[in-house]
Design an enzyme around this catalytic site. Structure first.
Site, PDB file in Angstrom:
ATOM      1  N   ASP A  28       0.842  -1.179   0.000  1.00  0.00           N
ATOM      2  CA  ASP A  28       0.000   0.000   0.000  1.00  0.00           C
ATOM      3  C   ASP A  28       0.892   1.248   0.000  1.00  0.00           C
ATOM      4  O   ASP A  28       1.456   1.625   1.025  1.00  0.00           O
ATOM      5  CB  ASP A  28      -0.895  -0.027   1.254  1.00  0.00           C
ATOM      6  CG  ASP A  28      -1.823   1.178   1.331  1.00  0.00           C
ATOM      7  OD1 ASP A  28      -1.610   2.162   0.584  1.00  0.00           O
ATOM      8  OD2 ASP A  28      -2.761   1.132   2.147  1.00  0.00           O
ATOM      9  N   GLU A  80      29.462   5.037   4.531  1.00  0.00           N
ATOM     10  CA  GLU A  80      29.426   3.580   4.698  1.00  0.00           C
ATOM     11  C   GLU A  80      29.356   2.934   3.324  1.00  0.00           C
ATOM     12  O   GLU A  80      29.139   1.732   3.210  1.00  0.00           O
ATOM     13  CB  GLU A  80      28.268   3.159   5.597  1.00  0.00           C
ATOM     14  CG  GLU A  80      26.910   3.626   5.112  1.00  0.00           C
ATOM     15  CD  GLU A  80      25.835   2.640   5.486  1.00  0.00           C
ATOM     16  OE1 GLU A  80      25.642   2.428   6.681  1.00  0.00           O
ATOM     17  OE2 GLU A  80      25.200   2.086   4.576  1.00  0.00           O
ATOM     18  N   CYS A 112      25.648   6.247   9.792  1.00  0.00           N
ATOM     19  CA  CYS A 112      25.199   7.539   9.260  1.00  0.00           C
ATOM     20  C   CYS A 112      25.895   8.743   9.867  1.00  0.00           C
ATOM     21  O   CYS A 112      25.548   9.875   9.534  1.00  0.00           O
ATOM     22  CB  CYS A 112      23.699   7.689   9.451  1.00  0.00           C
ATOM     23  SG  CYS A 112      22.762   6.489   8.501  1.00  0.00           S
ATOM     24  N   THR A 153      13.835   4.160   1.388  1.00  0.00           N
ATOM     25  CA  THR A 153      14.483   5.401   1.848  1.00  0.00           C
ATOM     26  C   THR A 153      15.960   5.528   1.481  1.00  0.00           C
ATOM     27  O   THR A 153      16.482   6.648   1.476  1.00  0.00           O
ATOM     28  CB  THR A 153      14.372   5.522   3.392  1.00  0.00           C
ATOM     29  OG1 THR A 153      14.834   4.304   3.983  1.00  0.00           O
ATOM     30  CG2 THR A 153      12.949   5.800   3.812  1.00  0.00           C
ATOM     31  N   ARG A 199      14.199  -4.539  16.514  1.00  0.00           N
ATOM     32  CA  ARG A 199      13.726  -4.022  17.803  1.00  0.00           C
ATOM     33  C   ARG A 199      14.677  -2.986  18.409  1.00  0.00           C
ATOM     34  O   ARG A 199      14.349  -2.311  19.369  1.00  0.00           O
ATOM     35  CB  ARG A 199      13.439  -5.158  18.787  1.00  0.00           C
ATOM     36  CG  ARG A 199      14.625  -5.789  19.463  1.00  0.00           C
ATOM     37  CD  ARG A 199      14.131  -6.820  20.489  1.00  0.00           C
ATOM     38  NE  ARG A 199      15.096  -7.048  21.554  1.00  0.00           N
ATOM     39  CZ  ARG A 199      15.215  -6.286  22.620  1.00  0.00           C
ATOM     40  NH1 ARG A 199      14.426  -5.265  22.811  1.00  0.00           N
ATOM     41  NH2 ARG A 199      16.133  -6.544  23.535  1.00  0.00           N
ATOM     42  N   THR A 201      15.960  -0.471  16.411  1.00  0.00           N
ATOM     43  CA  THR A 201      16.029   0.696  15.529  1.00  0.00           C
ATOM     44  C   THR A 201      15.498   1.988  16.132  1.00  0.00           C
ATOM     45  O   THR A 201      16.070   3.036  15.922  1.00  0.00           O
ATOM     46  CB  THR A 201      15.261   0.470  14.194  1.00  0.00           C
ATOM     47  OG1 THR A 201      14.728  -0.827  14.207  1.00  0.00           O
ATOM     48  CG2 THR A 201      16.137   0.640  13.012  1.00  0.00           C
ATOM     49  N   HIS A 234      19.394  13.936  12.730  1.00  0.00           N
ATOM     50  CA  HIS A 234      19.554  12.915  11.702  1.00  0.00           C
ATOM     51  C   HIS A 234      18.172  12.453  11.247  1.00  0.00           C
ATOM     52  O   HIS A 234      17.251  12.326  12.042  1.00  0.00           O
ATOM     53  CB  HIS A 234      20.373  11.728  12.222  1.00  0.00           C
ATOM     54  CG  HIS A 234      20.414  10.597  11.233  1.00  0.00           C
ATOM     55  ND1 HIS A 234      20.894  10.771   9.963  1.00  0.00           N
ATOM     56  CD2 HIS A 234      19.995   9.312  11.316  1.00  0.00           C
ATOM     57  CE1 HIS A 234      20.776   9.620   9.306  1.00  0.00           C
ATOM     58  NE2 HIS A 234      20.243   8.726  10.099  1.00  0.00           N
ATOM     59  N   LYS A 239       9.767  10.911   9.826  1.00  0.00           N
ATOM     60  CA  LYS A 239       9.050  10.883  11.097  1.00  0.00           C
ATOM     61  C   LYS A 239       9.932  11.001  12.341  1.00  0.00           C
ATOM     62  O   LYS A 239       9.604  11.708  13.282  1.00  0.00           O
ATOM     63  CB  LYS A 239       8.210   9.592  11.193  1.00  0.00           C
ATOM     64  CG  LYS A 239       7.009   9.573  10.255  1.00  0.00           C
ATOM     65  CD  LYS A 239       5.981  10.607  10.680  1.00  0.00           C
ATOM     66  CE  LYS A 239       4.941  10.943   9.618  1.00  0.00           C
ATOM     67  NZ  LYS A 239       3.887   9.948   9.510  1.00  0.00           N
ATOM     68  N   ARG A 243       9.427  13.476  15.571  1.00  0.00           N
ATOM     69  CA  ARG A 243       9.048  12.921  16.872  1.00  0.00           C
ATOM     70  C   ARG A 243      10.041  13.366  17.951  1.00  0.00           C
ATOM     71  O   ARG A 243       9.667  13.711  19.061  1.00  0.00           O
ATOM     72  CB  ARG A 243       8.994  11.392  16.792  1.00  0.00           C
ATOM     73  CG  ARG A 243       8.039  10.787  17.816  1.00  0.00           C
ATOM     74  CD  ARG A 243       8.099   9.277  17.834  1.00  0.00           C
ATOM     75  NE  ARG A 243       7.776   8.673  16.546  1.00  0.00           N
ATOM     76  CZ  ARG A 243       8.046   7.405  16.231  1.00  0.00           C
ATOM     77  NH1 ARG A 243       8.672   6.611  17.094  1.00  0.00           N
ATOM     78  NH2 ARG A 243       7.716   6.922  15.055  1.00  0.00           N
ATOM     79  N   ASN A 266      16.883   9.058   2.717  1.00  0.00           N
ATOM     80  CA  ASN A 266      17.939   9.047   3.732  1.00  0.00           C
ATOM     81  C   ASN A 266      19.308   8.953   3.063  1.00  0.00           C
ATOM     82  O   ASN A 266      19.632   7.929   2.471  1.00  0.00           O
ATOM     83  CB  ASN A 266      17.738   7.858   4.680  1.00  0.00           C
ATOM     84  CG  ASN A 266      18.794   7.798   5.777  1.00  0.00           C
ATOM     85  OD1 ASN A 266      19.594   8.715   5.927  1.00  0.00           O
ATOM     86  ND2 ASN A 266      18.775   6.712   6.533  1.00  0.00           N
ATOM     87  N   SER A 296      24.189   4.338  13.424  1.00  0.00           N
ATOM     88  CA  SER A 296      23.889   3.046  14.036  1.00  0.00           C
ATOM     89  C   SER A 296      25.168   2.402  14.545  1.00  0.00           C
ATOM     90  O   SER A 296      26.242   2.635  14.019  1.00  0.00           O
ATOM     91  CB  SER A 296      23.227   2.118  13.009  1.00  0.00           C
ATOM     92  OG  SER A 296      21.967   2.614  12.676  1.00  0.00           O
TER      93      SER A 296
END
Ligand SMILES: [Zn+2]
Lengths: 342, 139
Positions: A28, A80, A112, A153, A199, A201, A234, A239, A243, A266, A296
């Site tokens: 979707d 990277e 990143c 992304t 889990r 991220t 970053h 989103k 946030r 990204n 990361s």
């Protein structure tokens, strides 16, 4: 105090819409695009890579400030997606801009945030008097496995910063880093695409480290969020940075100027440096910028940057690169990213 | 257009390939690209000096390649052009990030830095100049 003497950005011309990728995988499109806050992403040309994008950004930075490239004493390229496993990107870039041979150079990797790590190194070299000017670059041509959520992304772009003491257009008043061992994202040698520990991220990765670096910077400088005119976080998607800003009570207007991911995706090591460049393009003397990168693995680098009265018009603004675009179909995109082996 | 040659010959031409460095004759004011150490007009009166091209110019002529040489299969169709530099020298180079329908003689172009070719099976990557339409000319 070390500061930014010149800066330059570069974003490849090609784009693919999130919608186009979603259709191919029977997903979707509207839900995915809305969930990520990303409409489309940049795609490098077949003849572009981290070295060519870094070179173009560095040439733009030199054009911005007009310094003699022979005065650059250090070149650090953070990415990277260095084209070679062994053979530095920095030597090619330095040669292409005419900064060799009296020069310190190396490549950086920290997911990143390798570009901001390069900026910190150049600041230290400048502040210690080891070099007059250092060139720090953050660039990536990141890849996602076809069908993997990352594919929506992963984009390409970069920005270059000439760090020095004389005629700075923005002073870097302070920097603070927050680093831990976190298994949120990795890629092993020889693997074309990265893996992610889903889990890890969000909160344990991105939010913990962006928050840790930013709060550390505020404590170190005594600044409050209200003191900043612009904020760059970053931006792995559209989103997360919104946030983070909301949690800190930072109004939307302060973060939107440097938020490029919705239009270009990204750019990994290029992400925070490009967002900062977009802010510098419009910032006025005396304004204060907060920029926090995330890599990361994991860590965050936060900076307090004050614009000086030497700031001037960027001859190649980020906006022009964002608006210069030509769309690819998924088939053309697969060819561009060399996802087929011939 | 820089062809694939030996590692040593490509390495020797890095100043030319990366930074468009070449030579000119001070006696008659002719700019060369690639470099010459002798001016065919002034001969013994040649006064050869080093210069770096600004990297701007215009398309003098062009051709669209549909049958690629080995290693360029993914890139077709691509454009080879004779570019007349602002200094006056003419050289053959690939035009990139250009839409075929926008191509025309006299089109202003500027230098960019791109991958030219890469050796098979983990070989060296060759980088050099290519030309692209000047921003605003091709959106
Ligand atoms: Zn002559």
């Amino acid at each position: 105090m070390a500061g930014i003497v010149g800066y330059g950005a570069y974003i490849p011309r090609y784009r693919i819409k999130v919608e186009e990728i979603a259709h191919v995988w029977g997903k979707d499109a509207r839900a995915i695009s809305g969930g990520l806050g990303v409409k489309e992403k940049s795609v490098p040309s077949l003849d572009e890579d981290t070295i060519t994008i870094s070179t173009q950004a560095a040439r733009n930075a030199l054009e911005y400030c007009g310094i003699d490239p022979q005065k650059i004493g250090a070149v650090y390229v953070g990415s990277e997606s260095h084209p070679y496993a062994v053979k530095p990107s920095a030597t090619v870039v330095a040669e292409a801009i005419g900064a060799t041979p009296e020069l310190m150079a190396a490549d950086y990797e920290f997911a990143c945030k390798a570009g901001t790590a390069a900026m910190q190194t150049c600041m230290a070299f400048v502040d210690s008097g080891m070099v007059d000017y250092g060139l720090a670059i953050g660039t990536d041509t990141s890849q996602g496995r076809p069908g993997d959520p990352l594919e929506y992304t992963t984009a390409a772009g970069g920005a270059a910063y000439i760090i020095g003491k004389k005629d700075t257009v923005a002073d870097i008043e302070a920097t603070y880093s927050f680093t831990t061992d976190t298994p949120d994202f990795w890629r092993r040698e020889g693997e074309p695409y990265p893996s992610h520990g889903a889990r890890f991220t969000g909160e344990p990765g991105y939010f913990r480290h962006v928050r840790g670096a930013t709060e550390g910077l505020l404590e170190k400088t005594g600044y409050k969020f209200d003191d900043f005119d612009y904020v760059v976080f970053h931006q792995p998607n559209g989103k997360f940075p919104m946030r983070m800003a909301k949690k800190f009570g930072i109004p939307k207007e302060k973060i939107e100027v440097g938020l490029l991911t919705p239009m270009i995706g990204n750019t990994y090591s290029g992400s925070t440096p490009l967002g900062l460049a977009a802010v510098l393009d419009v910032a006025r003397p005396g304004q204060l910028i907060l920029a926090t990168s995330f890599g990361s693995g994991a860590g965050g680098d936060s900076f307090a940057i004050k614009v000086t009265d030497k700031i001037h018009k960027n001859p190649r603004p980020v906006k022009d690169y964002v608006e210069r675009r030509s769309y690819l179909t998924y088939g053309e995109y697969i060819k561009h990213r060399k996802k087929i082996r011939m | 257009m820089p062809h694939r040659k030996s590692l040593a010959s490509v390495w020797r031409r890095i100043p030319q390939r990366y930074r468009m460095e070449s030579t000119m004759c001070e006696t008659c004011g002719t700019y060369f690209f690639p470099p010459r150490n002798f001016c065919p007009t002034c001969r013994r009166k040649s006064k050869i000096k080093h210069y770096a091209a600004k990297g701007t110019g215009k398309v003098y002529s062009y051709t669209v390649i549909h049958v690629p040489q080995e290693g360029f299969e993914l890139e077709i169709p691509y454009v080879l052009a004779v570019v007349e530099l602002d200094e006056g020298a003419k050289l053959t180079a690939q035009l990139c990030d250009v839409d075929l329908e926008d191509l025309k003689i006299g089109m202003p172009v500027e230098v960019t830095f791109r991958r030219i070719s890469e050796g098979k099976g983990g070989g060296i990557i060759h980088y050099a100049y290519k030309f692209t339409p000047i921003s605003g000319q091709n959106k």
